[in-house]
Design a protein around this motif. Structure first.
Motif, PDB file in Angstrom:
ATOM      1  N   GLU A  81     -62.075 -22.756 -10.046  1.00 38.50           N
ATOM      2  CA  GLU A  81     -63.282 -23.480 -10.486  1.00 38.50           C
ATOM      3  C   GLU A  81     -62.970 -24.366 -11.698  1.00 38.50           C
ATOM      4  O   GLU A  81     -63.455 -25.487 -11.801  1.00 38.50           O
ATOM      5  N   GLU A 134     -60.066 -25.813 -12.429  1.00 32.46           N
ATOM      6  CA  GLU A 134     -59.300 -26.993 -12.003  1.00 32.46           C
ATOM      7  C   GLU A 134     -60.190 -27.994 -11.259  1.00 32.46           C
ATOM      8  O   GLU A 134     -60.064 -29.201 -11.437  1.00 32.46           O
ATOM      9  N   LEU A 135     -61.110 -27.489 -10.438  1.00 28.40           N
ATOM     10  CA  LEU A 135     -62.010 -28.395  -9.709  1.00 28.40           C
ATOM     11  C   LEU A 135     -62.940 -29.122 -10.671  1.00 28.40           C
ATOM     12  O   LEU A 135     -63.232 -30.317 -10.489  1.00 28.40           O
ATOM     13  N   ASN A 136     -63.404 -28.421 -11.703  1.00 28.53           N
ATOM     14  CA  ASN A 136     -64.232 -29.089 -12.709  1.00 28.53           C
ATOM     15  C   ASN A 136     -63.447 -30.186 -13.419  1.00 28.53           C
ATOM     16  O   ASN A 136     -63.978 -31.262 -13.707  1.00 28.53           O
ATOM     17  N   THR A 155     -65.085 -32.284  -9.552  1.00 27.69           N
ATOM     18  CA  THR A 155     -65.483 -31.889  -8.202  1.00 27.69           C
ATOM     19  C   THR A 155     -66.278 -30.588  -8.279  1.00 27.69           C
ATOM     20  O   THR A 155     -65.863 -29.638  -8.950  1.00 27.69           O
ATOM     21  N   PRO A 159     -67.354 -27.036  -7.679  1.00 28.97           N
ATOM     22  CA  PRO A 159     -66.680 -25.863  -7.092  1.00 28.97           C
ATOM     23  C   PRO A 159     -67.366 -25.323  -5.843  1.00 28.97           C
ATOM     24  O   PRO A 159     -66.762 -24.540  -5.097  1.00 28.97           O
ATOM     25  N   LYS A 185     -58.306 -32.974  -3.142  1.00 22.74           N
ATOM     26  CA  LYS A 185     -58.616 -32.420  -4.463  1.00 22.74           C
ATOM     27  C   LYS A 185     -58.430 -30.908  -4.524  1.00 22.74           C
ATOM     28  O   LYS A 185     -57.887 -30.383  -5.506  1.00 22.74           O
ATOM     29  N   VAL A 186     -58.862 -30.179  -3.498  1.00 23.94           N
ATOM     30  CA  VAL A 186     -58.712 -28.726  -3.572  1.00 23.94           C
ATOM     31  C   VAL A 186     -57.241 -28.323  -3.472  1.00 23.94           C
ATOM     32  O   VAL A 186     -56.802 -27.359  -4.119  1.00 23.94           O
ATOM     33  N   ALA A 244     -55.728 -29.019  -6.885  1.00 26.35           N
ATOM     34  CA  ALA A 244     -56.151 -27.989  -7.840  1.00 26.35           C
ATOM     35  C   ALA A 244     -55.314 -26.730  -7.674  1.00 26.35           C
ATOM     36  O   ALA A 244     -54.940 -26.080  -8.657  1.00 26.35           O
TER      37      ALA A 244
END
Length: 496
Positions: free
Chosen positions: A97, A99-101, A105, A107, A124-125, A128
């Motif tokens: 979460e 890294e996605l922030n 992006t 989560p 993106k995922v 991350a």
């Protein structure tokens, strides 16, 4: 601080072909943010795979870090994204979460099926996942594929903010310029390391190439002068040898010169001639060391047919919708002869749908209208070109193209002649993209419509296309995410 040491690396897939790497040596600091660049087919992805131990090779690759690779392979894309990622690596939910922030992006994306995500969301995922555990050194292969301009900037900001190092392969010049502090170029005969970003690489590469070209010209002139001087001295020496034999006189024949002096002078001259030949051979050997890494980037041709119409296309209050959901607000634009309009916007905003509408291929609901000039001829580069099949000769005949012109542009785009015998469906993705592009370049047209033409092309191809467009000034409608390319070729832009 740890190092990746490559010593005497030798590798090629086909032992009958020239080597991809031949006794290559390199030391990489794992704190570097390293951009790996080079022409398609030069071995960028292969070098990453060799570092991962996926191929047998000669030489050594020593490293104290463990590598992780992008893009990772997802086996069951129907699963929730979180479950797909857990199969690849163990991590705490809060780490993902975080890294996605940082990638701007939501989560919540983790709780959707992986195959329901857009190409940008999948990118993106997976990116991350590379950075949730700082024990690993990321090898990132083409992260900008499927990303729109906003997402590319988000990924660039994400990578710039990382304190740890990585290696990234990308053909997006602006992206590489932003995120790297070192560049490794796989050139024709060697690996060359540059300190700085892509702009620094281009400047230093240009200086080195220019210096070698200048030295090559000087050596050619010097070799020519030495050749002439050696020939003149050798000819003079041979002439003096004849004089030693004497010349006929009115009373008979015999020597009328001091043959001893003539012989000594001839010998000295011949010795000087041989010394000049030796110097000439040294210069020729020196010349062999030049120009090996200057790229052969020939000028492309485009079969542009200027129209007698001033206005080629007029679009008025166009709005496209799927399932009663508008893709964008109503837009109006026009393209006049010699203008190049770029359409920009986020993924899913409707850029390609506009092209589909103009070509009567849109399957949703449309309002507004588009008017083309009468009998306007159009050349189209598609995003999806899997229906290109057969031999190149059959392909040229089917599309009423000059076979010679098609092959000429394909070769200039970097497709090797040995590939020409392959069927298109058996070619690599990059080669198939070049076939689609070469087809468009060879098609006589008043208007060129290109939908993401740069996918799978290298930086040198980008510059080739820019050069031919700037030279010929064709009328165009272009959808593309590469900002540098659009800046160099577009005369007008609209944003969805």
């Amino acid at each position: 601080m740890s190092k990746i040491e490559i010593k005497n690396l030798t590798f090629d897939f086909d032992t009958m072909a020239s080597l991809l790497f031949d006794q290559a040596n390199l030391v990489i600091d794992t704190q570097w943010k390293l951009g790996l660049i080079g022409r398609n087919g030069r071995g960028k992805t292969t070098l990453l795979q060799l570092m991962l131990g996926e191929h047998a090779y000669s030489g050594t690759i020593k490293h104290q870090v463990e590598f992780t690779y992008f893009p990772q392979k997802i086996t069951d894309k129907a699963q929730l994204t979180y479950e797909c990622l857990q199969e690849l690596s163990m991590f705490a939910l809060w780490e993902m979460e975080r890294e996605l922030n940082l990638l701007q992006t939501d989560p919540e994306i983790l709780w959707r099926p992986f195959d329901s995500l857009s190409g940008g969301g999948q990118t993106k995922v997976l990116l991350a996942l590379l950075f949730v555990d700082d024990q690993y050194f990321p090898l990132i292969d083409e992260p900008t594929n499927h990303l729109d301009m906003t997402a590319r900037q988000q990924v660039a900001d994400y990578l710039k903010a990382k304190k740890s190092g990585f290696i990234v392969v990308s053909h997006d010049r602006g992206f590489v310029d932003e995120v790297v502090d070192h560049v490794l170029s796989i050139e024709k005969s060697q690996l060359v390391l540059y300190q700085g970003n892509f702009t620094t690489y281009e400047e230093q590469k240009e200086k080195r190439d220019r210096y070698e070209q200048e030295q090559n010209q000087k050596l050619k002139k010097e070799i020519g002068r030495l050749q002439q001087s050696a020939a003149e001295k050798a000819e003079w020496s041979r002439g003096r040898e004849k004089d030693k034999q004497g010349k006929p006189t009115e009373k008979g024949s015999g020597a009328i010169y001091d043959t001893g002096a003539i012989g000594a002078r001839a010998a000295r001259t011949m010795k000087r001639s041989k010394a000049i030949v030796s110097r000439m051979e040294e210069k020729a050997e020196e010349k062999k060391g030049l120009l090996h890494d200057i790229e052969d980037v020939d000028s492309l041709t485009i079969n542009y047919q200027p129209s007698y119409h001033k206005q080629l296309l007029k679009v008025e209050k166009l709005q496209l919708s799927y399932k009663e959901q508008p893709l964008f607000s109503p837009i109006s634009f026009e393209i006049e002869q010699g203008q190049r309009l770029a359409i920009q916007g986020a993924n899913g905003s409707g850029k390609s749908s506009i092209i589909q509408f103009l070509l009567d291929e849109f399957t949703g609901v449309a309002s507004g209208k588009a008017t083309f000039a009468h009998d306007l001829s159009i050349s189209y580069v598609r995003q999806n070109y899997e229906d290109n099949t057969g031999t190149l000769q059959e392909f040229a005949q089917a599309h009423h193209l000059s076979y010679e012109e098609l092959l000429n542009n394909l070769h200039k785009l970097g497709v090797e002649r040995k590939v020409f015998a392959n069927r298109i469906e058996k070619m690599s993705l990059g080669q198939r993209k070049r076939v689609e592009l070469a087809k468009s370049l060879a098609t006589p047209a008043e208007l060129f419509i290109w939908d993401e033409p740069l996918n799978y092309l290298d930086v040198f191809n980008h510059e080739q296309l820019e050069a031919v467009i700037q030279s010929v000034q064709p009328s165009m409608l272009v959808v593309e995410h590469e900002a540098t390319f659009l800046k160099n070729i577009a005369t007008n832009m609209i944003y969805l």
